[in-house]
Design an enzyme around this catalytic site. Structure first.
Site, short mmCIF file in Angstrom:
data_model
loop_
_atom_site.label_atom_id
_atom_site.label_comp_id
_atom_site.label_asym_id
_atom_site.label_seq_id
_atom_site.Cartn_x
_atom_site.Cartn_y
_atom_site.Cartn_z
N ARG A 1 -39.39 -5.32 6.72
CA ARG A 1 -38.78 -6.62 6.99
C ARG A 1 -39.54 -7.69 6.24
NH1 ARG A 1 -39.68 -8.47 11.44
NH2 ARG A 1 -41.09 -6.91 12.26
N TYR B 1 -33.27 -2.32 2.87
CA TYR B 1 -34.17 -1.70 3.83
C TYR B 1 -33.72 -1.98 5.27
CZ TYR B 1 -37.82 -1.00 7.12
OH TYR B 1 -38.47 -0.61 8.24
N LYS C 1 -32.39 -5.99 14.66
CA LYS C 1 -33.22 -7.18 14.91
C LYS C 1 -32.41 -8.47 14.78
CE LYS C 1 -36.95 -4.55 15.15
NZ LYS C 1 -37.51 -4.19 16.46
N HIS D 1 -37.56 -7.49 23.18
CA HIS D 1 -38.08 -6.43 22.30
C HIS D 1 -38.81 -5.40 23.18
CE1 HIS D 1 -40.58 -5.57 18.40
NE2 HIS D 1 -39.61 -4.71 18.57
N SER E 1 -46.39 -4.40 17.19
CA SER E 1 -46.35 -3.18 16.39
C SER E 1 -47.70 -2.46 16.45
CB SER E 1 -45.98 -3.51 14.94
OG SER E 1 -46.87 -4.45 14.44
N CYS F 1 -48.71 -0.19 18.57
CA CYS F 1 -49.21 0.13 19.91
C CYS F 1 -48.57 1.39 20.47
CB CYS F 1 -48.97 -1.03 20.87
SG CYS F 1 -50.05 -2.45 20.56
N ASP G 1 -36.66 0.34 21.88
CA ASP G 1 -36.97 -0.87 21.10
C ASP G 1 -36.42 -2.16 21.68
OD1 ASP G 1 -38.20 -2.05 18.84
OD2 ASP G 1 -36.29 -2.15 17.79
N ARG H 1 -39.28 5.86 7.73
CA ARG H 1 -38.52 5.88 8.99
C ARG H 1 -37.64 7.10 9.16
NH1 ARG H 1 -39.19 1.07 12.35
NH2 ARG H 1 -40.65 -0.12 11.12
O1 TSX Z 1 -48.96 5.71 20.93
C1 TSX Z 1 -50.10 5.64 21.37
N1 TSX Z 1 -50.29 5.50 22.73
C2 TSX Z 1 -49.12 5.36 23.66
C3 TSX Z 1 -48.59 6.65 24.00
C4 TSX Z 1 -47.73 6.88 24.99
N2 TSX Z 1 -51.18 5.71 20.50
C5 TSX Z 1 -50.97 5.77 19.05
C6 TSX Z 1 -50.99 4.35 18.51
C7 TSX Z 1 -50.56 4.23 17.12
C8 TSX Z 1 -49.12 3.90 16.99
C9 TSX Z 1 -52.43 5.67 21.00
N3 TSX Z 1 -53.62 5.70 20.39
C10 TSX Z 1 -52.65 5.54 22.38
C11 TSX Z 1 -51.56 5.48 23.27
O2 TSX Z 1 -51.74 5.40 24.49
N4 TSX Z 1 -54.01 5.50 22.58
C12 TSX Z 1 -54.57 5.60 21.35
C13 TSX Z 1 -56.03 5.58 21.08
C14 TSX Z 1 -56.54 7.00 21.15
C15 TSX Z 1 -56.49 7.83 20.06
C16 TSX Z 1 -56.99 9.15 20.17
C17 TSX Z 1 -57.50 9.60 21.37
C18 TSX Z 1 -57.53 8.77 22.46
C19 TSX Z 1 -57.05 7.48 22.36
N5 TSX Z 1 -58.06 10.88 21.55
C20 TSX Z 1 -58.10 11.92 20.68
O3 TSX Z 1 -57.68 11.79 19.56
C21 TSX Z 1 -58.64 13.19 21.17
MN MN Z 2 -39.22 -3.10 17.17
#
Ligand code: TSX
Ligand code: MN
Length: 591
Positions: free
Chosen positions: A69, A197, A206, A226, A248, A250, A277, A374
């Site tokens: 975007r 895109y 969006k 959102h 984004s 998370c 979303d 994507r």
């Molecule tokens: O999506 C994630 N969530 C929500 C899941 C339901 N991610 C990936 C984020 C990038 C888009 C996460 N990353 C989450 C999370 O709750 N937590 C983390 C951080 C994290 C990464 C690795 C580990 C623990 C926490 N552990 C190992 O890799 C073993």
């Molecule tokens: Mn979105």
């Protein structure tokens, strides 16, 4: 296909401007869509993938300068600048129409214009709204066919009504210097040019379901947010629904399709996905807030999606899916992206179209898939899609969850004291940048309700609309929470296991809504009491959990200073309630 005078007059006007060689109505039939797939394969616009391993799946590659975007080229053209507010780009509507008319004139010469009638939300639902997108891209038609409900049933539903969103997209020559994504909220009109895109051209998503819909919602008394929508089924078979907004990076799609930890599965808990979303929220006949997912598919980021991180999303992509800008495994014509597994294909075509040895290429630090590559997958493919996905009345919302990626500031979870405080919690949402985004790592970006790029009017008035909705909902309002899966210890290690274990936090949230879980007051809101979060089978140190739920007053006071600076841009348009909550927070922290 229709005798609707408003539709035909608009189509005539747009056709005269764009001058396509032909105009084709999309009726939504499988036969027509299949013919378009064949045409796109013949022209090279799409590549057919391995039909045994990935039935109905296709591949598309965008221009290298057209992969995301473009917020700096996205405009909200309200009659006055103050209506668009300090966050949006603005231009006077007449001036913008003139500027764009020059660009659109003759833009479809030698091309076909497709007319896509589509519904956001189940056709005929009281939540749903109709749009018609004119586009000269088959890729857009085929993506819209996955992401929305399209075709004859929609145009029949519209009848002779003039109430539809007029969407125009021309690919033109994909020139980034003349790329515009423009919204005219008062005209229910969206004009997009010089991109091909997703977010810029699938105008139902969006542009309509957030920017135009937020404007409509403000005027009609509902909300376009959102947010993901998920249902949690308990062992008694009762399902409670949660909506959640995240900036984004998370893992919003991952949370929407969460798989519970084994011990909760064994007890009989299940998670159902309604949306990943966008949520349209309306007050129902019983005075509660109800949510509908206006979309029919998932336009998800591929990198990072794996059997481990999101089994259900990966399953969703195994048939009838369009992949954009991922890598191709030439050995068997399947797809690959970073984070899918640890085996990049030896004989690969990376996202720009170069043939490379995937192992060597990635070992040298290159990426085979674009970081924003994507999948466009039908929601009905999802193993955990909710039975209520098509419910025209939506699902009742128990809790609204805001989130962010904060290394130190926000605790794992806390509850707002009331709706007004909850709106403040949403308005002060922020995330720290990751290496995946451009620019410095760890910089705080404020993103109110994860809607910064998506509010189709003045953000200060949007806060006001949230407050108004709370007044209408009264004691039937959902409870509001904030979560942070990304707290880090002194060494920078993530302290919370995240992913499926987030279910433990969601259960505390639902228990709070039911008046069952214990909490303690803190300067920022209610925190889980000791032992209130179920840690059965979880290898987590009691001290780590304590730290995850702690509030560092000095760090929070720094954040308050940043919040003050952020809110200053809204001047005296900022609702007094938000300023009051900010003062209350500061006072609490200084006690
Ligand atoms: O999506 C994630 N969530 C929500 C899941 C339901 N991610 C990936 C984020 C990038 C888009 C996460 N990353 C989450 C999370 O709750 N937590 C983390 C951080 C994290 C990464 C690795 C580990 C623990 C926490 N552990 C190992 O890799 C073993
Ligand atoms: Mn979105």
């Amino acid at each position: 296909m229709t005798e609707n005078k408003t539709v035909l007059a608009w189509l005539d006007e747009m056709t005269k401007m764009c001058q396509p060689d032909s105009v084709v109505w999309i009726d939504g039939s499988e036969q027509q869509l299949e013919a378009l797939r064949e045409e796109a394969v013949a022209s090279g616009e799409m590549i057919k993938l391995n039909q045994e391993k990935l039935p109905g799946c296709y591949y598309h590659r965008t221009a290298e300068n057209d992969v995301a975007r473009v917020e700096d080229r996205t405009f909200i053209c309200t009659p006055t600048e103050i209506e668009a507010g300090p966050i949006n780009n603005w231009m006077e509507p007449k001036e913008m129409y003139a500027k764009l008319t020059a660009l659109y004139t003759g833009a479809m010469k030698g091309r076909t214009m497709y007319v896509i009638p589509y519904s956001m939300g189940p056709v005929g639902s009281p939540f749903s709204k109709i749009g018609i997108e004119l586009t000269d891209s088959i890729y857009v038609v085929l993506n819209m066919a996955i992401m929305t409900r399209i075709g004859k049933s929609v145009i029949d539903q519209l009848g002779d009504s003039g109430e539809f969103v007029k969407c125009l997209h021309a690919k033109k020559d994909v020139n980034p210097d003349e790329r515009y994504i423009v919204h005219f909220p008062q005209d229910s009109t969206i004009w997009s040019i010089n991109s091909a895109y997703g977010g810029n051209v699938l105008l139902g998503k969006k542009c309509f379901a957030l920017r135009i819909a937020s404007y409509l919602g403000k005027h009609e008394g509902w909300m376009a947010e959102h947010m993901l929508i998920l249902g949690i089924e308990n062992p008694q078979g009762e399902v409670k629904y949660i909506c959640a907004a995240f900036p984004s990076a998370c893992g919003k799609t991952n949370l929407a399709m969460l798989i519970p930890p084994q011990y909760l599965k064994d007890k009989g808990y299940k998670v159902w996905t309604v949306g990943d979303d966008i949520a349209w929220l309306k007050i129902g006949p019983d005075g509660r807030l109800y949510a509908v997912n206006p979309e029919a598919g998932f336009f998800g980021v591929a990198p990072g999606t794996s059997e481990k991180t999101n089994f259900n999303a990966l399953e969703s992509t195994k048939k009838n899916t369009i992949f954009t800008n991922v890598a191709i495994n030439n050995e068997d014509m399947t797809v690959w992206w970073e984070g899918l597994d640890k085996n990049p294909p030896a004989d690969a075509t990376e996202w720009t179209g170069k043939k490379v040895n995937g192992a060597e290429y990635t070992a040298a630090g290159n990426k085979l898939a674009h970081p924003n590559s994507r999948f466009t997958a039908p929601a009905i493919n999802c193993p955990c899609i909710s039975k209520e996905f098509e419910n025209p009345q939506g699902v009742p919302v128990e809790a609204i969850v805001f989130g962010g990626r904060r290394a130190k500031t926000a605790p794992l979870v806390y509850q707002a004291r009331d709706w007004q405080h909850g709106v403040f919690v949403g308005a002060t949402m922020a995330s720290e940048t990751t290496a995946a985004a451009a620019g410095a790592v760890g910089v705080v970006r404020r993103d109110p309700m994860a809607m910064k790029p998506f509010v189709g009017y003045n953000m200060a008035d949007y806060f006001g609309h949230w407050l108004d909705m709370g007044k209408k909902l009264g004691d039937k309002a959902p409870k509001i929470f904030h979560v942070n899966w990304f707290r880090q210890d002194e060494e920078g290690n993530f302290m919370w296991p995240g992913f499926g274990d987030n279910m433990r936090v969601l259960l505390w949230i639902l228990d709070r809504c039911a008046g069952k879980a214990d909490a303690v007051e803190s300067p920022i809101g209610y925190l889980p009491a000791e032992n209130a979060i179920d840690t059965t089978d979880l290898d987590i140190d009691a001290n780590v959990l304590k730290e995850l739920l702690s509030v560092d007053k000095s760090i929070w006071l720094e954040d308050v200073a940043d919040q003050k600076k952020y809110f200053a841009q809204f001047g005296d348009r900022l609702p007094k309630e938000i300023a009051d909550e900010l003062n209350k927070l500061e006072t609490n922290l200084n006690k």
